[in-house]
Design a protein around this motif. Structure first.
Motif, PDB file in Angstrom:
ATOM      1  N   UNK A  70      48.373  18.332  42.901  1.00 38.93           N
ATOM      2  CA  UNK A  70      48.795  19.693  43.237  1.00 38.93           C
ATOM      3  C   UNK A  70      48.334  20.704  42.189  1.00 38.93           C
ATOM      4  N   UNK A  71      47.873  20.243  41.023  1.00 36.67           N
ATOM      5  CA  UNK A  71      47.576  21.162  39.919  1.00 36.67           C
ATOM      6  C   UNK A  71      46.501  22.182  40.263  1.00 36.67           C
ATOM      7  N   UNK A  72      45.521  21.817  41.076  1.00 32.49           N
ATOM      8  CA  UNK A  72      44.457  22.751  41.423  1.00 32.49           C
ATOM      9  C   UNK A  72      44.811  23.694  42.554  1.00 32.49           C
ATOM     10  N   UNK A  73      45.911  23.390  43.270  1.00 32.23           N
ATOM     11  CA  UNK A  73      46.284  24.209  44.429  1.00 32.23           C
ATOM     12  C   UNK A  73      46.617  25.652  44.073  1.00 32.23           C
ATOM     13  N   UNK A  74      47.337  25.915  42.964  1.00 29.71           N
ATOM     14  CA  UNK A  74      47.593  27.325  42.633  1.00 29.71           C
ATOM     15  C   UNK A  74      46.313  28.119  42.425  1.00 29.71           C
ATOM     16  N   UNK A  75      45.339  27.509  41.752  1.00 28.99           N
ATOM     17  CA  UNK A  75      44.065  28.197  41.491  1.00 28.99           C
ATOM     18  C   UNK A  75      43.309  28.423  42.792  1.00 28.99           C
ATOM     19  N   UNK A  76      43.200  27.374  43.612  1.00 27.49           N
ATOM     20  CA  UNK A  76      42.447  27.516  44.855  1.00 27.49           C
ATOM     21  C   UNK A  76      43.148  28.451  45.826  1.00 27.49           C
ATOM     22  N   UNK A  77      44.501  28.473  45.778  1.00 26.13           N
ATOM     23  CA  UNK A  77      45.234  29.384  46.651  1.00 26.13           C
ATOM     24  C   UNK A  77      44.947  30.834  46.308  1.00 26.13           C
ATOM     25  N   UNK A  78      44.914  31.139  45.004  1.00 33.04           N
ATOM     26  CA  UNK A  78      44.614  32.504  44.563  1.00 33.04           C
ATOM     27  C   UNK A  78      43.184  32.890  44.913  1.00 33.04           C
ATOM     28  N   UNK A  79      42.237  31.968  44.717  1.00 31.43           N
ATOM     29  CA  UNK A  79      40.837  32.257  45.026  1.00 31.43           C
ATOM     30  C   UNK A  79      40.597  32.284  46.532  1.00 31.43           C
ATOM     31  N   UNK A  80      41.317  31.441  47.245  1.00 32.75           N
ATOM     32  CA  UNK A  80      41.141  31.366  48.701  1.00 32.75           C
ATOM     33  C   UNK A  80      41.564  32.657  49.380  1.00 32.75           C
ATOM     34  N   UNK A  81      42.643  33.281  48.871  1.00 34.78           N
ATOM     35  CA  UNK A  81      43.146  34.507  49.486  1.00 34.78           C
ATOM     36  C   UNK A  81      42.101  35.595  49.627  1.00 34.78           C
ATOM     37  N   UNK A  82      41.468  36.024  48.520  1.00 35.67           N
ATOM     38  CA  UNK A  82      40.412  37.034  48.640  1.00 35.67           C
ATOM     39  C   UNK A  82      39.228  36.565  49.472  1.00 35.67           C
ATOM     40  N   UNK A  83      38.900  35.262  49.398  1.00 30.24           N
ATOM     41  CA  UNK A  83      37.786  34.742  50.210  1.00 30.24           C
ATOM     42  C   UNK A  83      38.098  34.852  51.701  1.00 30.24           C
ATOM     43  N   UNK A  84      39.353  34.603  52.060  1.00 22.80           N
ATOM     44  CA  UNK A  84      39.774  34.738  53.453  1.00 22.80           C
ATOM     45  C   UNK A  84      39.603  36.181  53.917  1.00 22.80           C
ATOM     46  N   UNK A  85      39.941  37.129  53.053  1.00 25.04           N
ATOM     47  CA  UNK A  85      39.814  38.544  53.413  1.00 25.04           C
ATOM     48  C   UNK A  85      38.359  39.008  53.422  1.00 25.04           C
ATOM     49  N   UNK A  86      37.516  38.403  52.572  1.00 24.39           N
ATOM     50  CA  UNK A  86      36.139  38.876  52.442  1.00 24.39           C
ATOM     51  C   UNK A  86      35.172  38.125  53.359  1.00 24.39           C
ATOM     52  N   UNK A  87      35.232  36.793  53.345  1.00 23.04           N
ATOM     53  CA  UNK A  87      34.264  35.991  54.109  1.00 23.04           C
ATOM     54  C   UNK A  87      34.745  35.655  55.520  1.00 23.04           C
ATOM     55  N   UNK A  88      36.042  35.706  55.746  1.00 15.23           N
ATOM     56  CA  UNK A  88      36.568  35.366  57.057  1.00 15.23           C
ATOM     57  C   UNK A  88      37.452  34.138  57.014  1.00 15.23           C
ATOM     58  N   UNK A  89      38.282  34.004  58.045  1.00 13.91           N
ATOM     59  CA  UNK A  89      39.239  32.895  58.100  1.00 13.91           C
ATOM     60  C   UNK A  89      38.545  31.570  58.437  1.00 13.91           C
ATOM     61  N   UNK A  90      37.646  31.603  59.398  1.00 19.39           N
ATOM     62  CA  UNK A  90      37.048  30.380  59.920  1.00 19.39           C
ATOM     63  C   UNK A  90      36.218  29.628  58.877  1.00 19.39           C
TER      64      UNK A  90
END
Length: 474
Positions: A70-90
């Motif tokens: 689970x240790x990497x999940x906080x980092x990937x969650x924070x990075x994933x959020x902007x990527x979802x908004x910028x690159x798209x959900x799919x």
């Protein structure tokens, strides 16, 4: 869905349900494989401690294998959020399956504990991608199907993933089982290539024609499509720019604080410890029953409760009620367990009366969490934030939740040693009672409400009146 109005039909045609299930299939399977990843240690750790295991581990390495999941999940969650908004959900959903395939493949081919460390770390990075799954499902669904689809992600699919991990882990060697998981992730990556992008994301970025095509693939009629796009444009979302002041708006910081506290309380109540340290928790109870058999029964019980009462509470009952009933029920079961362990703290295993009582109490607490609290914090993260920052803020809330998870998973052995078994369960009991009252008096109600209605609930009355007046001018 966010853009549906009161004119939407009261019943969703069967073909529309089918199309939404098809479109959300890949996003929903994220939670299935997160269930696999997060329960993997429950069968992996005991296997690694067997005498004939090709890799041997000590207690400290055991806690690292569990917590690295689970240790990497906080980092990937924070990075994933902007990527979802910028690159798209799919595209982020697709990336999830590639990341997980790599993690499982590395564990399957591991020849040392350090390679297992790396594989678990990669899998933990994948867990943060569920932010994309939650946002995608929330945006593709209608208001009537949103609760059902989001409920199924954790109550059925996540629980199914934990059972799948147990079934594969107990029937196959740990390295071959990991290879099976990797292959399944590759197949799901291919499946996701045939699903549409989220129409709200396309509209937000000005791709109106693509959004119309996506809406049609989801089964919307021409009138519904025109109405939903009109409502989106009426709220001005495509023209709004995200600036630093955006995060100071009450529609952003209020839900963030509420959901973040909800995530933290979930970690303190021991919900995740019962998933990651299932066998060890049963062993610490000092019973004569086989820890593996009890652990399997406990996992089945959680899954059955989640797929029955969990589905009911998250689709038919208010979020406040579902969370309160779930956590208060947990508190009662944990209180019985804590009192029992305190009364017979210095009594040998064979002399303890009612040996089934602590087992039933632990199973009761786990099943109670499966009635709602186990998946509500993450489920609600996709419902409470404005569209323009939904991915980013869902990722930020996920960071708090998974960061809290990692903290208490890493402290698990320390807390058991320091507080004792009864003190450990007493801490969970107190946290469960606190969470129950928090659910009643603080938690936002999102069940049966449009996403834009939820957003408006955080505004001041003056701002709401202004928005209504401006909307009425159209």
């Amino acid at each position: 869905m966010e853009f549906a109005t009161e004119q939407e039909p009261k019943q969703t045609p069967s073909e529309k349900w089918g199309r939404m299930f098809w479109a959300c299939g890949g996003a929903m399977m994220i939670f299935f494989f997160n269930g696999v990843a997060e329960s993997h240690t429950a069968v992996l750790l005991p296997r690694l401690q067997e005498p004939d295991s090709p890799i041997h581990i000590n207690p400290d390495q055991m806690t690292w294998i569990a917590s690295l999941g689970i240790v990497g999940a906080p980092v990937s969650g924070v990075l994933c959020g902007p990527c979802v908004d910028y690159f798209g959900r799919k595209i982020v959903v697709q990336c999830y399956f590639i990341v997980c395939a790599l993690g499982y493949a590395l564990i399957g081919a591991a020849s040392s504990v350090y390679e297992i460390y790396v594989g678990r770390l990669i899998l933990s990075l994948g867990i943060g991608f569920e932010v994309a799954g939650i946002v995608y499902i929330a945006e593709v669904s209608t208001v009537r199907t949103r609760s059902v689809l989001l409920s199924l992600t954790y109550s059925v699919l996540y629980g199914g993933g934990t059972l799948f991990a147990y079934a594969v882990g107990l029937s196959l060697p740990w390295n071959l089982g990991s290879a099976v998981f990797a292959l399944a992730c590759v197949l799901l990556f291919a499946y996701e290539s045939f699903t549409p992008e989220s129409p709200p994301y396309l509209v937000k970025n000005g791709h109106i024609e693509e959004a119309i095509a996506a809406f049609k693939r989801l089964g919307r009629s021409d009138d519904q499509i025109a109405q939903e796009i009109k409502i989106l444009e009426r709220k001005g979302e495509p023209r709004q720019q995200v600036e630093w002041r955006t995060f100071l708006e009450p529609t952003v910081w209020k839900p963030f604080l509420i959901i973040s506290c909800f995530h933290f309380l979930q970690a303190v109540t021991g919900v995740w410890d019962t998933l990651y340290y299932t066998v060890d928790l049963v062993t610490n109870l000092g019973t004569e029953y086989d820890p593996y058999e009890v652990s399997l029964f406990l996992t089945v019980g959680r899954s059955l409760m989640a797929s029955t009462a969990g589905v009911y509470f998250t689709t038919r009952v208010s979020r406040k009620m579902a969370a309160a009933v779930s956590t208060f029920s947990m508190a009662v079961s944990l209180l019985i367990l804590a009192v029992y362990e305190k009364m017979y703290e210095f009594t040998s295993e064979l002399e303890r009366p009612y040996p089934l009582l602590p087992i039933c109490a632990l199973i009761g607490a786990v099943m109670a969490s499966g009635a709602g609290f186990f998946f509500l914090p993450m489920l609600m993260s996709g419902e409470v934030f404005p569209l323009r920052v939904r991915g980013t803020m869902s990722g930020a809330a996920f960071f708090v939740g998974t960061g809290s998870m990692f903290l208490f998973l890493k402290l698990h052995v320390f807390l058991v040693t320091t507080l004792g078994v009864w003190g450990f369960y007493a801490m969970w009991t107190a946290a469960s009672f606190i969470t129950g009252f928090y659910s009643i008096f603080v938690l936002t109600e999102t069940h049966g409400r449009e996403l834009h209605e939820i957003e408006d609930s955080y505004r001041s009355k003056k701002r709401k009146d202004t928005d209504i007046e401006r909307t009425s001018q159209f």
